[in-house]
Scaffold this motif. Sequence first.
Motif, short mmCIF file in Angstrom:
data_model
loop_
_atom_site.label_atom_id
_atom_site.label_comp_id
_atom_site.label_asym_id
_atom_site.label_seq_id
_atom_site.Cartn_x
_atom_site.Cartn_y
_atom_site.Cartn_z
N ILE A 31 0.96 -1.28 0.00
CA ILE A 31 0.03 0.00 -0.04
C ILE A 31 1.11 1.25 -0.20
O ILE A 31 0.68 2.14 -0.85
CB ILE A 31 -0.93 0.04 1.26
N ALA A 32 1.82 1.29 0.74
CA ALA A 32 2.94 2.34 0.87
C ALA A 32 3.36 2.61 -0.53
O ALA A 32 3.72 3.73 -0.81
CB ALA A 32 3.89 2.15 2.09
N ALA A 33 4.01 1.47 -1.16
CA ALA A 33 4.73 1.79 -2.18
C ALA A 33 3.80 2.28 -3.47
O ALA A 33 4.18 3.36 -4.21
CB ALA A 33 5.24 0.48 -2.83
N VAL A 34 2.30 1.82 -3.46
CA VAL A 34 1.73 2.57 -4.72
C VAL A 34 1.16 3.70 -4.40
O VAL A 34 1.10 4.40 -5.45
CB VAL A 34 0.70 1.22 -4.81
N LEU A 35 0.89 4.26 -2.95
CA LEU A 35 0.76 5.40 -2.87
C LEU A 35 1.27 6.19 -3.17
O LEU A 35 1.36 7.31 -3.34
CB LEU A 35 -0.07 5.46 -1.25
N SER A 36 2.79 5.80 -2.71
CA SER A 36 3.92 6.75 -2.93
C SER A 36 4.20 6.99 -4.52
O SER A 36 4.30 8.07 -4.71
CB SER A 36 5.21 5.82 -2.51
N LEU A 37 3.91 6.21 -5.37
CA LEU A 37 3.87 6.33 -6.67
C LEU A 37 2.88 7.27 -6.99
O LEU A 37 2.74 8.21 -8.06
CB LEU A 37 3.70 5.11 -7.69
#
Length: 189
Positions: free
Chosen positions: A110-116
């Motif tokens: 979740i953190a990775a995709v929201l960071s993108l």
Amino acid sequence: MKPGRLLLRAVVGGYFIGHGTQKLFGWFGGHGLHATGQFFENLGLRPGKRHAMAAGVAEAGGGALLVLGAATPLAAGVLTATMITAIIRVHAKNGPWLTDQGYEYNLVLIAAVLSLAETGPGSPSIDDARGSTLHGPKWAFLALLLGAAGAAGAHVVAGKAPAPEPAPDMPAPAPEPVAAPDDAATPSA
């Protein structure tokens, strides 16, 4: 070129494609739609096959969008929805640690995709080639809201679906007869 974001999109998006196609088609050692649907029924996600199809399409489609760097906030939203649903239905009861089947991995994704969604997919990407400005904190927050709404929707649909009818009691199958040894195959003394 933004090689870090490209690598992140390729790895995270690629694995989401893999997980989605495991559910939909049984690829990469997956169980396919029927068996995944039965598993989802056991999780209380009814109707199971419909939830399995939705999760598979969200993961494969969201992963493909992520790899391509296209509609990145939308990709982040649908992938967040599947991860929140997985946390609620499977991992939350186990605590945070992956070693206990917990939800830490889901949170990292979740953190990775929201960071993108916040930084944008970088170059090369379809969003960048189109000159898209659909990234930033507002877009990351909207992707998070979309993910939460998608997970809530899955929960609501599952709650309204009737529980499956219990299977009628069926007699146990008769044991198979044991074949007599073949005298010709038995060595003589």
